[in-house]
Design an enzyme around this catalytic site. Structure first.
Site, PDB file in Angstrom:
ATOM      1  N   HIS A 132      10.640  -6.060  -7.010  1.00  0.00           N
ATOM      2  CA  HIS A 132      10.298  -6.491  -8.378  1.00  0.00           C
ATOM      3  C   HIS A 132      11.055  -8.041  -8.451  1.00  0.00           C
ATOM      4  O   HIS A 132      11.763  -8.202  -9.391  1.00  0.00           O
ATOM      5  CB  HIS A 132      10.827  -5.644  -9.068  1.00  0.00           C
ATOM      6  CG  HIS A 132       9.741  -4.424  -9.579  1.00  0.00           C
ATOM      7  ND1 HIS A 132      10.296  -3.372 -10.373  1.00  0.00           N
ATOM      8  CD2 HIS A 132       8.635  -4.087  -9.433  1.00  0.00           C
ATOM      9  CE1 HIS A 132       9.357  -2.562 -10.409  1.00  0.00           C
ATOM     10  NE2 HIS A 132       8.244  -3.081  -9.716  1.00  0.00           N
ATOM     11  N   HIS A 134      -2.258   3.592  -8.445  1.00  0.00           N
ATOM     12  CA  HIS A 134      -1.477   2.684  -9.112  1.00  0.00           C
ATOM     13  C   HIS A 134      -1.648   1.433  -8.571  1.00  0.00           C
ATOM     14  O   HIS A 134      -1.833   1.492  -7.476  1.00  0.00           O
ATOM     15  CB  HIS A 134      -0.067   3.103  -9.423  1.00  0.00           C
ATOM     16  CG  HIS A 134       0.849   2.218  -9.696  1.00  0.00           C
ATOM     17  ND1 HIS A 134       0.800   1.435 -10.712  1.00  0.00           N
ATOM     18  CD2 HIS A 134       2.196   1.775  -9.371  1.00  0.00           C
ATOM     19  CE1 HIS A 134       1.859   0.561 -10.912  1.00  0.00           C
ATOM     20  NE2 HIS A 134       2.687   0.885 -10.044  1.00  0.00           N
ATOM     21  N   GLU A 168       0.098  -1.765  -8.992  1.00  0.00           N
ATOM     22  CA  GLU A 168       1.205  -2.957  -8.645  1.00  0.00           C
ATOM     23  C   GLU A 168       1.020  -3.325  -7.392  1.00  0.00           C
ATOM     24  O   GLU A 168       0.407  -2.514  -6.319  1.00  0.00           O
ATOM     25  CB  GLU A 168       2.433  -2.396  -8.907  1.00  0.00           C
ATOM     26  CG  GLU A 168       3.389  -3.336  -9.251  1.00  0.00           C
ATOM     27  CD  GLU A 168       4.653  -2.559  -9.857  1.00  0.00           C
ATOM     28  OE1 GLU A 168       4.816  -1.380 -10.121  1.00  0.00           O
ATOM     29  OE2 GLU A 168       5.796  -3.402  -9.897  1.00  0.00           O
ATOM     30  N   ASP A 186       2.734  -3.728  -4.669  1.00  0.00           N
ATOM     31  CA  ASP A 186       3.071  -3.027  -3.396  1.00  0.00           C
ATOM     32  C   ASP A 186       2.203  -1.740  -2.950  1.00  0.00           C
ATOM     33  O   ASP A 186       2.462  -1.542  -1.983  1.00  0.00           O
ATOM     34  CB  ASP A 186       4.471  -2.461  -3.790  1.00  0.00           C
ATOM     35  CG  ASP A 186       4.719  -1.582  -4.972  1.00  0.00           C
ATOM     36  OD1 ASP A 186       3.866  -1.990  -6.116  1.00  0.00           O
ATOM     37  OD2 ASP A 186       5.517  -0.684  -5.085  1.00  0.00           O
ATOM     38  N   HIS A 208       4.868   4.498 -14.099  1.00  0.00           N
ATOM     39  CA  HIS A 208       5.411   3.599 -14.850  1.00  0.00           C
ATOM     40  C   HIS A 208       4.820   2.224 -15.572  1.00  0.00           C
ATOM     41  O   HIS A 208       5.121   1.379 -16.220  1.00  0.00           O
ATOM     42  CB  HIS A 208       6.926   3.280 -14.218  1.00  0.00           C
ATOM     43  CG  HIS A 208       6.647   2.103 -13.321  1.00  0.00           C
ATOM     44  ND1 HIS A 208       7.244   0.963 -13.123  1.00  0.00           N
ATOM     45  CD2 HIS A 208       5.842   1.990 -12.036  1.00  0.00           C
ATOM     46  CE1 HIS A 208       6.890   0.124 -12.129  1.00  0.00           C
ATOM     47  NE2 HIS A 208       5.689   1.052 -11.499  1.00  0.00           N
ATOM     48  N   ASP A 226       4.292   6.357  -7.462  1.00  0.00           N
ATOM     49  CA  ASP A 226       5.833   5.972  -7.865  1.00  0.00           C
ATOM     50  C   ASP A 226       6.726   7.167  -8.448  1.00  0.00           C
ATOM     51  O   ASP A 226       7.999   7.103  -7.958  1.00  0.00           O
ATOM     52  CB  ASP A 226       5.934   4.982  -9.022  1.00  0.00           C
ATOM     53  CG  ASP A 226       5.447   3.427  -8.284  1.00  0.00           C
ATOM     54  OD1 ASP A 226       5.449   3.296  -7.048  1.00  0.00           O
ATOM     55  OD2 ASP A 226       5.101   2.683  -9.322  1.00  0.00           O
ATOM     56  N   TYR A 229      16.502   5.090  -8.641  1.00  0.00           N
ATOM     57  CA  TYR A 229      15.015   4.614  -8.654  1.00  0.00           C
ATOM     58  C   TYR A 229      14.651   5.259 -10.203  1.00  0.00           C
ATOM     59  O   TYR A 229      13.854   4.588 -10.956  1.00  0.00           O
ATOM     60  CB  TYR A 229      14.135   5.347  -7.761  1.00  0.00           C
ATOM     61  CG  TYR A 229      12.758   5.289  -7.809  1.00  0.00           C
ATOM     62  CD1 TYR A 229      12.088   4.106  -7.064  1.00  0.00           C
ATOM     63  CD2 TYR A 229      11.769   5.821  -8.549  1.00  0.00           C
ATOM     64  CE1 TYR A 229      10.832   3.734  -6.925  1.00  0.00           C
ATOM     65  CE2 TYR A 229      10.467   5.448  -8.445  1.00  0.00           C
ATOM     66  CZ  TYR A 229      10.030   4.539  -7.796  1.00  0.00           C
ATOM     67  OH  TYR A 229       8.745   3.943  -7.612  1.00  0.00           O
ATOM     68  N   HIS A 283       6.970   5.869  -2.307  1.00  0.00           N
ATOM     69  CA  HIS A 283       8.042   5.139  -1.771  1.00  0.00           C
ATOM     70  C   HIS A 283       8.781   6.417  -1.206  1.00  0.00           C
ATOM     71  O   HIS A 283       9.122   7.254  -1.986  1.00  0.00           O
ATOM     72  CB  HIS A 283       8.615   4.222  -2.831  1.00  0.00           C
ATOM     73  CG  HIS A 283       7.906   3.159  -3.342  1.00  0.00           C
ATOM     74  ND1 HIS A 283       7.527   2.031  -2.795  1.00  0.00           N
ATOM     75  CD2 HIS A 283       7.516   3.072  -4.528  1.00  0.00           C
ATOM     76  CE1 HIS A 283       7.071   1.152  -3.432  1.00  0.00           C
ATOM     77  NE2 HIS A 283       6.940   1.728  -4.587  1.00  0.00           N
TER      78      HIS A 283
HETATM   79 FE1  FEO Z   1       4.831   0.568  -9.363  1.00  0.00          FE
HETATM   80 FE2  FEO Z   1       5.485   1.097  -6.238  1.00  0.00          FE
HETATM   81  O1  FEO Z   1       4.797   0.465  -7.676  1.00  0.00           O
END
Ligand code: FEO
Length: 396
Positions: free
Chosen positions: A23, A79, A81, A83, A145, A165, A193, A226
């Site tokens: 981030h 999701h 994002e 990544d 999130h 996530d 996390y 992750h």
């Molecule tokens: Fe919210 Fe791992 O991206």
């Protein structure tokens, strides 16, 4: 290299051993991370999530070694994002017509990121996608999130929850599973996390956990996007989230301070001594926020029943490092935390009042007006700090 997880599921993600910041510079990843992507093969084949953009070529090249890309029938984007969606453009150059299953918000985010008119299929909680003998079921996780977040449940191979996530950790491991890594390190990263990323949405987490429970799913594994896969006792992480999302705290006090000429540090130490005299079983930790890892400090504050924040007064305010921590503390939306401010000053001395105001604004409960001392504390003033610490501990 793809790794076989179960009969029908392969991991095709990327372990990122070099990642130290995530981030931007908001989150320290001292144990690396991974971007987990999964292939689910039955009569039809689905790819679940991709990887971070810097690894897009590597991801697609490796995927080609595992499967003819044209044999991928569906792409599931839990999701979007960067990544997880970062390799989509590279992948879609190869298979541009493959349908992308995601939430409506997910489609908006993909369009906003990549500006492509791909073949989107919007899904909602309870919608299903048949792969032949097995089925994928989608569960929206809005704001856990991001607005687009969702989970995908696979009912084959004993039941696998692809949670994205949620339940993840920034934790690099070649061995992929929770029972093959150091459990203390793993749980610390899972807590960090949660504290830093998930905690602001705790109320939603509680409702979602209940919804997942109501689905009465068989869960053999939880595969987040992750870190490691929860294979041994997989639902332990669901139980942890249930605990953590409910104004979690331990018998712990964190003292976060900054110091210019050591006076505020001396105050921090004396306050800690006072707390220790009254409450010897409480874990008390001190952190110089100008030097310590900010996300580790935040994790400690999140775990604590109370926290003290100290800064010298500089330019009629508090220090740069303290400002950063206070900004992040506010973002965590902590509940049920007691707090206080302290600090040294030379002349004007506004820092303690201003820190206190910021803490109140952030939803922490100030136990008093704090303690402020001029110049360098002598033994008598340090004793005053010890007494302050004793009273602070008694007030909890
Ligand atoms: Fe919210 Fe791992 O991206």
């Amino acid at each position: 290299m793809a790794k076989q997880i179960t009969d029908k599921v392969q991991w095709v993600g990327k372990v990122d051993w070099e990642l130290t910041r995530f981030h931007g510079d908001e989150y320290s990843t001292n144990r690396g991370s991974s971007y987990n992507s999964y292939l689910v093969r039955d009569k039809k084949t689905a790819l679940i999530d991709t990887v971070w953009r810097p690894y897009d070529h590597e991801f697609v090249a490796r995927l080609k070694q595992t499967i003819n890309l044209h044999d991928i029938d569906y792409i599931i984007m839990n999701h979007n994002e960067i990544d997880h969606s970062g390799a989509l453009p590279e992948l879609m150059r190869e298979i541009p017509d493959t349908p992308i299953y995601c939430t409506k918000k997910g489609e908006a985010i993909i369009r906003g990121h990549y500006h492509q008119d791909w073949n989107f299929v919007n899904v909602r909680t309870g919608d299903t996608l048949s792969l032949g003998d097995t089925t994928l079921t989608f569960i929206e996780m809005a704001m856990i999130h991001w607005p687009d977040s969702m989970m995908t449940y696979f009912d084959g191979d004993g039941g696998i929850l692809f949670s994205n996530d949620a339940f993840g950790q920034h934790f690099a491991s070649e061995s992929l599973y929770n029972d093959t890594v150091h459990s203390g390190e793993l749980m610390y990263e899972a807590e960090k996390y949660f504290a830093n990323i998930i905690n602001p949405y705790s109320q939603l987490v509680a409702k979602k956990l209940q919804q997942i429970k109501d689905f009465n799913l068989d869960i053999r594994m939880i595969c987040p996007s992750h870190g490691v896969i929860w294979k041994e006792n997989p639902t332990q992480i669901i139980d942890k989230y249930a605990l953590w999302c409910n104004a979690y705290q331990e018998d712990r006090i964190t003292i976060a301070y900054d110091t210019m000429w050591q006076s505020t540090r001396l105050m921090a130490q004396a306050i800690a001594e006072g707390i220790g005299e009254v409450s010897p079983h409480t874990t008390v930790k001190l952190f110089n926020v100008a030097h310590e890892d900010k996300n580790d400090v935040l994790t400690e504050i999140w775990r604590s029943k109370a926290a003290l924040f100290g800064s010298p007064t500089i330019n009629n305010g508090y220090s740069y490092a303290m400002a950063g921590i206070l900004e992040m503390v506010e973002g965590l939306r902590l509940k049920n935390k007691k707090a206080a401010a302290f600090g040294s000053y030379g002349w004007s001395g506004e820092a303690v009042r201003l820190i206190g105001e910021r803490l109140t604004h952030s939803g922490l409960t100030l136990v008093d007006e704090g303690i402020s001392l001029q110049w360098i504390p002598d033994e008598a003033l340090l004793e005053k700090c010890r007494e302050y610490g004793r009273n602070f501990a008694r007030s909890l």
